[in-house]
Motif scaffolding. Structure first.
Motif, PDB file in Angstrom:
ATOM      1  N   SER A  95      11.508 -12.111  -3.524  1.00 41.34           N
ATOM      2  CA  SER A  95      10.754 -12.148  -2.272  1.00 41.34           C
ATOM      3  C   SER A  95       9.694 -11.054  -2.257  1.00 41.34           C
ATOM      4  CB  SER A  95      11.692 -11.954  -1.078  1.00 41.34           C
ATOM      5  OG  SER A  95      10.953 -11.914   0.133  1.00 41.34           O
ATOM      6  N   PRO A  96       8.407 -11.420  -2.197  1.00 42.51           N
ATOM      7  CA  PRO A  96       7.364 -10.383  -2.088  1.00 42.51           C
ATOM      8  C   PRO A  96       7.558  -9.581  -0.802  1.00 42.51           C
ATOM      9  CG  PRO A  96       6.410 -12.512  -2.655  1.00 42.51           C
ATOM     10  CD  PRO A  96       7.838 -12.766  -2.261  1.00 42.51           C
ATOM     11  N   ALA A  97       7.225  -8.317  -0.854  1.00 34.07           N
ATOM     12  CA  ALA A  97       7.416  -7.445   0.304  1.00 34.07           C
ATOM     13  C   ALA A  97       6.330  -6.382   0.319  1.00 34.07           C
ATOM     14  CB  ALA A  97       8.805  -6.800   0.261  1.00 34.07           C
ATOM     15  N   VAL A  98       6.266  -5.662   1.425  1.00 32.38           N
ATOM     16  CA  VAL A  98       5.315  -4.570   1.596  1.00 32.38           C
ATOM     17  C   VAL A  98       6.061  -3.383   2.163  1.00 32.38           C
ATOM     18  CG1 VAL A  98       3.285  -3.768   2.849  1.00 32.38           C
ATOM     19  CG2 VAL A  98       3.321  -6.071   1.921  1.00 32.38           C
ATOM     20  N   VAL A  99       5.833  -2.204   1.604  1.00 37.98           N
ATOM     21  CA  VAL A  99       6.417  -0.973   2.126  1.00 37.98           C
ATOM     22  C   VAL A  99       5.317  -0.189   2.831  1.00 37.98           C
ATOM     23  CG1 VAL A  99       6.102   0.247  -0.071  1.00 37.98           C
ATOM     24  CG2 VAL A  99       7.780   1.076   1.572  1.00 37.98           C
ATOM     25  N   THR A 100       5.653   0.364   3.989  1.00 32.72           N
ATOM     26  CA  THR A 100       4.669   1.058   4.822  1.00 32.72           C
ATOM     27  C   THR A 100       5.189   2.450   5.174  1.00 32.72           C
ATOM     28  OG1 THR A 100       3.998  -1.061   5.797  1.00 32.72           O
ATOM     29  CG2 THR A 100       3.291   0.940   6.947  1.00 32.72           C
ATOM     30  N   ALA A 101       4.312   3.432   5.115  1.00 35.11           N
ATOM     31  CA  ALA A 101       4.659   4.801   5.506  1.00 35.11           C
ATOM     32  C   ALA A 101       3.947   5.140   6.809  1.00 35.11           C
ATOM     33  CB  ALA A 101       4.250   5.784   4.417  1.00 35.11           C
ATOM     34  N   TYR A 102       4.639   5.908   7.688  1.00 36.54           N
ATOM     35  CA  TYR A 102       4.111   6.261   9.000  1.00 36.54           C
ATOM     36  C   TYR A 102       4.106   7.775   9.182  1.00 36.54           C
ATOM     37  CZ  TYR A 102       5.394   1.372   9.848  1.00 36.54           C
ATOM     38  OH  TYR A 102       5.541   0.010   9.768  1.00 36.54           O
ATOM     39  N   ALA A 103       3.100   8.264   9.873  1.00 35.57           N
ATOM     40  CA  ALA A 103       3.045   9.681  10.240  1.00 35.57           C
ATOM     41  C   ALA A 103       3.977   9.929  11.424  1.00 35.57           C
ATOM     42  CB  ALA A 103       1.614  10.063  10.580  1.00 35.57           C
ATOM     43  N   ALA A 104       4.106  11.212  11.803  1.00 41.70           N
ATOM     44  CA  ALA A 104       5.033  11.575  12.880  1.00 41.70           C
ATOM     45  C   ALA A 104       4.696  10.882  14.191  1.00 41.70           C
ATOM     46  CB  ALA A 104       5.033  13.092  13.063  1.00 41.70           C
ATOM     47  N   GLY A 105       3.427  10.629  14.439  1.00 42.07           N
ATOM     48  CA  GLY A 105       3.026   9.971  15.672  1.00 42.07           C
ATOM     49  C   GLY A 105       3.120   8.467  15.622  1.00 42.07           C
ATOM     50  N   GLY A 106       3.613   7.909  14.523  1.00 41.67           N
ATOM     51  CA  GLY A 106       3.748   6.468  14.399  1.00 41.67           C
ATOM     52  C   GLY A 106       2.553   5.778  13.765  1.00 41.67           C
ATOM     53  N   GLU A 107       1.503   6.555  13.446  1.00 37.55           N
ATOM     54  CA  GLU A 107       0.336   5.936  12.820  1.00 37.55           C
ATOM     55  C   GLU A 107       0.664   5.523  11.386  1.00 37.55           C
ATOM     56  OE1 GLU A 107       0.423   9.101  13.735  1.00 37.55           O
ATOM     57  OE2 GLU A 107      -0.829   9.320  15.543  1.00 37.55           O
ATOM     58  N   VAL A 108       0.105   4.385  10.971  1.00 42.98           N
ATOM     59  CA  VAL A 108       0.286   3.913   9.604  1.00 42.98           C
ATOM     60  C   VAL A 108      -0.514   4.797   8.649  1.00 42.98           C
ATOM     61  CG1 VAL A 108      -0.150   2.023   7.995  1.00 42.98           C
ATOM     62  CG2 VAL A 108       0.720   1.530  10.292  1.00 42.98           C
ATOM     63  N   MET A 109       0.162   5.346   7.656  1.00 40.82           N
ATOM     64  CA  MET A 109      -0.510   6.153   6.641  1.00 40.82           C
ATOM     65  C   MET A 109      -1.063   5.277   5.513  1.00 40.82           C
ATOM     66  SD  MET A 109       2.137   9.386   6.326  1.00 40.82           S
ATOM     67  CE  MET A 109       1.138  10.189   5.069  1.00 40.82           C
TER      68      MET A 109
END
Length: 467
Positions: free
Chosen positions: A426-440
């Protein structure tokens, strides 16, 4: 009385046959070895009745001539389209030379016995010509060992301008191979690269792969085929072993792509392995418990070799260390000057290790994005649903998204890593977020690719750009 004699004879023959040992079938091993351009080896056949078996063993090893009434058993598939059509190469029109080569081609000796030329009139010279410093010929041979017959291709080589009787056997090639490739040379003398594709194909030999800053692999064209010959050859300069690959198309459709088979002798004297000082510098700032220098050296040396990069041309960085399946693990990067970043994940030790991730990413933001990789069952190639995630420095959280569902949080430890599950395939995407919830940043989690024959970035599953 007759039934009693028949039964006794049957039982005696059956008992004798049961005591006979049937040779192990070597055909599967032969096919694998021949595909790897090793010498030919084919199966032998056993009989069930002892009186006939002794004769058949002699026939099968070519000690006893094959009787004219006994047909051979063909076991190999038909040759590929590579072998079709007339001879190609600079000697294609020299019928005297070609006939001379066909007359002097010997059988091929193997542990099973002598593989004889089954029909000398059926030999087909696929390619014959001069390449820089050498004369080469590729022949399609009908071969027979006892009752077994089939086809194989064989390389023959000699010095430039060699007469047929000076051409020597250089190894076999599976007759089903779609193309024939060869490169040979040395640090001091240089060498050549040769690709023979099917008749009418368009062949390109590429070299000098570059990982661009945009996250793509670009190669310099070294040679292309002319006309409908389907053959390309190029001289290679002295120096360290070149990176050469080929692309073959038929009627405008991709037919084959991959590296060339061959070897390069000699050393340039360059230092290929990182020194302890280099390793210490590369590990500065890495998160996690750290790596033993010898383990780090093992990982780094493997990454350099499989990326076809040289230490003096790249910047090595260790981003993260941890434990995977009870073994030391590391996430490291190689970046050529002005180029993209090749990301590798390994786990293991100095005696046994494996890569879990190889990915080419654009230089811009390469160290601010998350990375994730799938895990195989330890000691096997079975893909599991386990996924390791490493967030970038400064990330407060991470998620993985797959199957059209909502983002799934990944618990992170003090090193910024965590483990989650994603269904295999299954293709997937990993996402990282800053402390304020913004997408890095986000990074795709590709389906695991086991083969390292091609460079990171050559295939959609090993790059981010154009995935």
């Amino acid at each position: 009385m007759t039934d009693h004699v028949t039964t006794a004879l049957h039982d005696a023959l059956a008992g004798e046959a049961a005591r006979m040992t049937t040779p192990e079938d070597p055909w599967p091993r032969f096919a694998a070895r021949e595909s790897a351009h090793r010498r030919v080896r084919r199966r032998r056949t056993a009989a069930a009745v002892a009186g006939v078996l002794a004769v058949l063993v002699g026939v099968q090893t070519n000690v006893v001539p094959l009787p004219g009434w006994m047909p051979a058993v063909a076991v190999a598939a038909a040759p590929s389209r590579l072998t079709a059509g007339p001879t190609r190469g600079s000697l294609a029109g020299d019928t005297a030379w070609l006939d001379g080569l066909c007359r002097q081609i010997p059988g091929i000796t193997e542990p099973e016995g002598l593989w004889e030329i089954a029909d000398r009139g059926a030999i087909r010279i696929v390619f014959a010509g001069d390449v820089p410093g050498h004369r080469l010929a590729l022949a399609l041979l009908p071969v027979r060992l006892g009752l077994i017959s089939g086809w194989t291709m064989a390389w023959y080589g000699g010095p430039a301008g060699a007469a047929p009787d000076r051409m020597t056997f250089d190894g076999t090639l599976d007759a089903r191979e779609p193309v024939a490739t060869l490169f040979d040379g040395s640090v001091t003398d240089g060498g050549f690269a040769l690709v023979v594709g099917p008749p009418g194909s368009a062949v390109t030999i590429n070299g000098g792969a570059v990982y661009t800053a945009e996250g793509t692999v670009v190669r310099r064209t070294l040679a292309t085929s002319t006309g409908a010959g389907g053959v390309a050859v190029v001289a290679l300069p002295p120096g360290r072993e070149p990176e050469v690959a080929t692309q073959v198309t038929v009627d405008g459709t991709p037919y084959y792509a991959g590296p060339l088979n061959g070897g390069w002798s000699g050393r340039t004297g360059e230092i290929e392995d990182p020194t302890p000082e280099m390793l210490d510098a590369a590990a500065r700032g890495a998160r996690g418990p750290g790596l033993d220098n010898q383990v780090f050296l093992t990982f780094a040396a493997t990454a350099l070799r499989l990326s076809r990069l040289h230490l003096q041309d790249v910047t090595l960085r260790l981003l993260w260390t941890g434990t995977v399946n009870g073994k030391a693990a590391g996430l490291l990067t190689l970046q050529p000057s002005g180029g993209g970043v090749v990301v590798w994940a390994f786990h293991g030790d100095t005696t046994l290790h494996r890569f879990d991730l190889r990915l080419l990413v654009p230089a811009d933001g390469a160290f601010e994005r998350p990375y994730a990789w799938r895990l195989r069952a330890e000691g096997r190639d079975n893909v599991t649903d386990r996924v390791v995630v490493v967030a970038p420095p400064g990330a407060a959280s991470a998620t993985v998204t797959f199957g059209g569902g909502a983002p799934v949080p990944v618990p992170l430890d003090a090193s910024g890593s965590g483990e989650t599950t994603v269904p295999p395939g299954s293709p997937a995407v990993v996402t990282a977020y800053a402390a304020g919830g913004e997408v890095m940043a986000t990074t795709p989690l590709h389906v695991l690719e086991d083969s390292a024959d091609q460079l990171p970035g050559d295939t959609p599953g090993t790059r981010v750009t154009g995935s």
